[in-house]
Design a protein around this motif. Sequence first.
Motif, mmCIF file in Angstrom:
data_model
loop_
_atom_site.group_PDB
_atom_site.id
_atom_site.type_symbol
_atom_site.label_atom_id
_atom_site.label_comp_id
_atom_site.label_asym_id
_atom_site.label_seq_id
_atom_site.Cartn_x
_atom_site.Cartn_y
_atom_site.Cartn_z
ATOM 1 N N GLY A 276 0.785 -1.236 0.000
ATOM 2 C CA GLY A 276 0.000 0.000 0.000
ATOM 3 C C GLY A 276 0.815 1.283 0.000
ATOM 4 N N MET B 234 -2.887 -6.546 -1.969
ATOM 5 C CA MET B 234 -3.752 -7.139 -0.950
ATOM 6 C C MET B 234 -4.153 -6.106 0.084
ATOM 7 S SD MET B 234 -0.960 -10.013 0.040
ATOM 8 C CE MET B 234 0.594 -9.232 -0.344
ATOM 9 N N GLU B 235 -5.443 -5.934 0.266
ATOM 10 C CA GLU B 235 -5.926 -5.154 1.416
ATOM 11 C C GLU B 235 -6.116 -6.159 2.547
ATOM 12 O OE1 GLU B 235 -9.618 -3.340 0.239
ATOM 13 O OE2 GLU B 235 -8.697 -2.147 -1.339
ATOM 14 N N VAL B 236 -5.421 -5.956 3.649
ATOM 15 C CA VAL B 236 -5.522 -6.963 4.715
ATOM 16 C C VAL B 236 -5.823 -6.322 6.073
ATOM 17 C CG1 VAL B 236 -4.054 -8.666 3.550
ATOM 18 C CG2 VAL B 236 -3.008 -7.005 5.091
ATOM 19 N N ALA C 47 -4.639 -2.898 8.538
ATOM 20 C CA ALA C 47 -5.609 -1.841 8.865
ATOM 21 C C ALA C 47 -5.792 -1.661 10.356
ATOM 22 C CB ALA C 47 -6.956 -2.158 8.214
ATOM 23 N N HIS D 264 -5.634 3.066 12.626
ATOM 24 C CA HIS D 264 -5.383 4.235 11.778
ATOM 25 C C HIS D 264 -6.601 5.154 11.659
ATOM 26 C CE1 HIS D 264 -1.834 2.136 10.123
ATOM 27 N NE2 HIS D 264 -2.609 1.085 9.991
ATOM 28 N N LEU E 46 -6.938 5.335 6.297
ATOM 29 C CA LEU E 46 -7.378 4.064 5.713
ATOM 30 C C LEU E 46 -7.964 4.288 4.322
ATOM 31 C CD1 LEU E 46 -9.101 2.317 8.772
ATOM 32 C CD2 LEU E 46 -6.965 1.655 7.654
ATOM 33 N N ILE F 232 -5.260 5.147 1.752
ATOM 34 C CA ILE F 232 -4.412 4.021 1.323
ATOM 35 C C ILE F 232 -5.200 3.029 0.457
ATOM 36 C CG2 ILE F 232 -3.106 2.012 2.149
ATOM 37 C CD1 ILE F 232 -2.081 3.841 4.398
ATOM 38 N N MET G 116 -4.584 2.458 -3.429
ATOM 39 C CA MET G 116 -4.227 1.129 -3.950
ATOM 40 C C MET G 116 -5.151 0.740 -5.110
ATOM 41 S SD MET G 116 -3.531 -0.990 -0.396
ATOM 42 C CE MET G 116 -3.268 -2.585 -1.197
ATOM 43 N N PHE H 98 -0.725 -10.452 5.224
ATOM 44 C CA PHE H 98 0.085 -10.528 4.007
ATOM 45 C C PHE H 98 0.509 -11.979 3.736
ATOM 46 C CE2 PHE H 98 1.744 -5.913 4.584
ATOM 47 C CZ PHE H 98 0.813 -5.422 3.696
ATOM 48 N N GLY I 163 8.607 -0.444 4.241
ATOM 49 C CA GLY I 163 9.022 0.721 5.021
ATOM 50 C C GLY I 163 9.079 0.436 6.514
ATOM 51 N N GLU I 164 8.754 -0.767 6.911
ATOM 52 C CA GLU I 164 8.727 -1.050 8.349
ATOM 53 C C GLU I 164 9.480 -2.340 8.661
ATOM 54 O OE1 GLU I 164 4.465 1.115 9.245
ATOM 55 O OE2 GLU I 164 4.924 -0.786 10.198
ATOM 56 N N VAL J 241 7.319 -5.493 8.894
ATOM 57 C CA VAL J 241 6.928 -6.132 7.636
ATOM 58 C C VAL J 241 8.135 -6.817 6.992
ATOM 59 C CG1 VAL J 241 5.836 -5.773 5.384
ATOM 60 C CG2 VAL J 241 5.055 -4.453 7.362
ATOM 61 N N PHE K 198 4.111 6.353 8.583
ATOM 62 C CA PHE K 198 4.665 5.012 8.424
ATOM 63 C C PHE K 198 5.843 4.945 9.378
ATOM 64 C CE2 PHE K 198 2.405 6.040 4.637
ATOM 65 C CZ PHE K 198 1.672 4.881 4.377
HETATM 66 C C1 DLZ Z 1 -0.935 1.240 6.207
HETATM 67 C C2 DLZ Z 1 -1.523 0.151 5.369
HETATM 68 C C3 DLZ Z 1 -2.841 -0.246 5.542
HETATM 69 C C4 DLZ Z 1 -3.728 0.442 6.482
HETATM 70 N N1 DLZ Z 1 -3.354 -1.256 4.839
HETATM 71 C C5 DLZ Z 1 -2.595 -1.890 3.929
HETATM 72 C C6 DLZ Z 1 -3.108 -2.983 3.192
HETATM 73 O O1 DLZ Z 1 -4.203 -3.442 3.396
HETATM 74 N N2 DLZ Z 1 -2.320 -3.539 2.266
HETATM 75 C C7 DLZ Z 1 -1.066 -3.095 2.015
HETATM 76 O O2 DLZ Z 1 -0.414 -3.621 1.110
HETATM 77 N N3 DLZ Z 1 -0.541 -2.106 2.734
HETATM 78 C C8 DLZ Z 1 -1.284 -1.485 3.685
HETATM 79 N N4 DLZ Z 1 -0.766 -0.487 4.430
HETATM 80 C C9 DLZ Z 1 0.622 -0.145 4.238
HETATM 81 C C10 DLZ Z 1 1.477 -1.220 4.882
HETATM 82 O O3 DLZ Z 1 1.212 -1.290 6.254
HETATM 83 C C11 DLZ Z 1 2.883 -0.852 4.559
HETATM 84 O O4 DLZ Z 1 3.244 -1.470 3.405
HETATM 85 C C12 DLZ Z 1 3.789 -1.136 5.663
HETATM 86 O O5 DLZ Z 1 3.715 0.002 6.468
HETATM 87 C C13 DLZ Z 1 5.191 -1.476 5.244
HETATM 88 O O6 DLZ Z 1 5.818 -0.407 4.663
#
Ligand code: DLZ
Length: 515
Positions: free
Chosen positions: A9, A31-33, A37, A42, A47, A50, A54, A82, A104-105, A108, A392
């Motif tokens: 995202g 993927m929205e997961v 969220a 958030h 939300l 993002i 996407m 994920f 970015g984290e 993850v 982030f």
């Molecule tokens: C912040 C966020 C949210 C709320 N939802 C999603 C998601 O459903 N799918 C996705 O691919 N990324 C999302 N993100 C951003 C991720 O949390 C982000 O990729 C991580 O912060 C890692 O950088």
Amino acid sequence: MNTLRIVLGDQLTRSISSLRGYEPGDVVLMMEVLEEATYVRHHKQKLTFIFSGMRHFAEGLRRVGFNVDYVKLDDPANTGTFTSELQRAIARHAPASIVVTEPGEWRVLEMMKTWDADIREDERFFASRARFARWADGRKQLRMEFFYREMRRASGLLMDGDDPAGGQWNFDHDNRKALPKDVKSPRRLRFEPDAITREVMAMVQARFADHFGELEPFGWAVTREDALEALDHFIAACLPSFGDYQDAMKRGNAFLFHSVISPYLNVGLLTPREICDRAEEAWRIGTAPLNAVEGFIRQILGWREYVRGLYWLKMPDYPETNALNAMRPLPDFYWTGETDMNCMAEAIGDTRRHAYAHHIQRLMVTGNFALLAGLDPRAVEEWYLLVYADAFEWVELPNTHGMALFADGGIMASKPYAASGAYIDRMSDYCDGCAYDPAVKLGKNACPFNILYWDFLIRNEAALTSNPRMAMPYRTLAKMEASRKAQIEREARAFLDGLDRPTGPKGVSQLTLEL
Ligand code: DLZ
Ligand code: FAD
Ligand code: SF4
């Protein structure tokens, strides 16, 4: 032999490394997961921003011929993480290989390492993680200003040969003015939600109604085209005054002359290079002065790159420190905005309404209060990570843990950004409508920032007194009468103990009298 290419995202950039080498037959997985969220709750606009970003990005890829497998949050088969969604996608596509760009984290990245995937570098920054590590290697202090100079030389931005444009690296002495009453900031572009955004808004309202913040009005850009329009507007209408008023604050005006592009940058709708190039061009053609353009470019080429480098250099231990031993829970008004400290009510109100507050509101109002009051860094960091559309962890954590809270003991900032009410009064019009008086130091009507500032110095004397940049306030403290110090400590304790109860000028003085 097909490749499964994952786009997260905050990776909404066509030139992202995971898409490089795409061939017909490959599949792009988005993927929205639920886990993403909800790992922090958030802001509703974050939300929406993002998920809608996407979905628009996926549509754009499809339009130019990419094969995109997009899993929506409300797909009944969605398993919510994920890793489990990747497993389902592997079953659907039986890919020969999996490619992803580093996230970015840290959290993850740890997840990704369990996938059998080629993790590519995120090349959307001026400095790679390795480059920052090389710069940091062997240095006693990691000061942004020196890193920034190196980045100016490496990028060629605002350089005249080997020298900085205008003969100086930094023009801050021309900046940071208070906002005169008659100066009006330009109106902001709003991007009316389209059908895709409205569908996401309905989903967010249905599933995340109890998350922080107001969902409407939603006016963020969710496509690159609209984000570019927002950038154009900033360059033309706001950049010329950006430097002058970058530290100013005004009631009912969250944006002033700021760019409000951090969410676009952080999810990849805009790239740092194109933004800096546009800003430099404005100076070269004479539509914006050098103090504004240098100040703006420094935020992106300097600060943004520096905090990212620091994050990856110091993780995973970075958030573990609590140098000032701050333990107090986050007061309820950080969520509601209901406090009679007008500056806090304004900054938190802006945050609830827009999922945005500008840097000085974050650092010198909500951050300063958290520092002075000794709020628990973990709780404060969680708050900053969830309330802003641009948040982030790689950028939020160093700014909060290091810059605002000094919880890293001085890795990022050479001294705590602690300030009394006088600073807020000088840089804003917040105090005009406040129940407290910034000129009153103690007792009835005293501004809590004044009481807490001196209490902070007293409380943290052992940790801070040897810091040369704190010499002046500690000299003043040393001259202070013991009875006055005792009164400060009493009033501070009464205020802090009463934080979650209704406060106010009467509250403070009554509590003080009760002691
Ligand atoms: C912040 C966020 C949210 C709320 N939802 C999603 C998601 O459903 N799918 C996705 O691919 N990324 C999302 N993100 C951003 C991720 O949390 C982000 O990729 C991580 O912060 C890692 O950088
Ligand atoms: P402008 O003032 O117009 O600046 C231009 C750009 O410079 C910003 O868009 C941003 O990309 C960059 N920038 C400016 N200052 C910083 C900085 N200190 N660190 C990194 N980039 C910077 N920024 C985030 O992007 N995400 C966060 O989660 C975040 N959390 C913060 C938490 C605290 C406690 C503090 C003090 C600052 C935080 N910042 C964060 C930095 C900064 O406040 C925001 O980048 C800025 O307010 C975004 O608004 P803008 O786009 O109008 O910025
Ligand atoms: Fe904030 Fe103090 Fe000013 Fe009130 S008087 S707005 S609490 S700085």
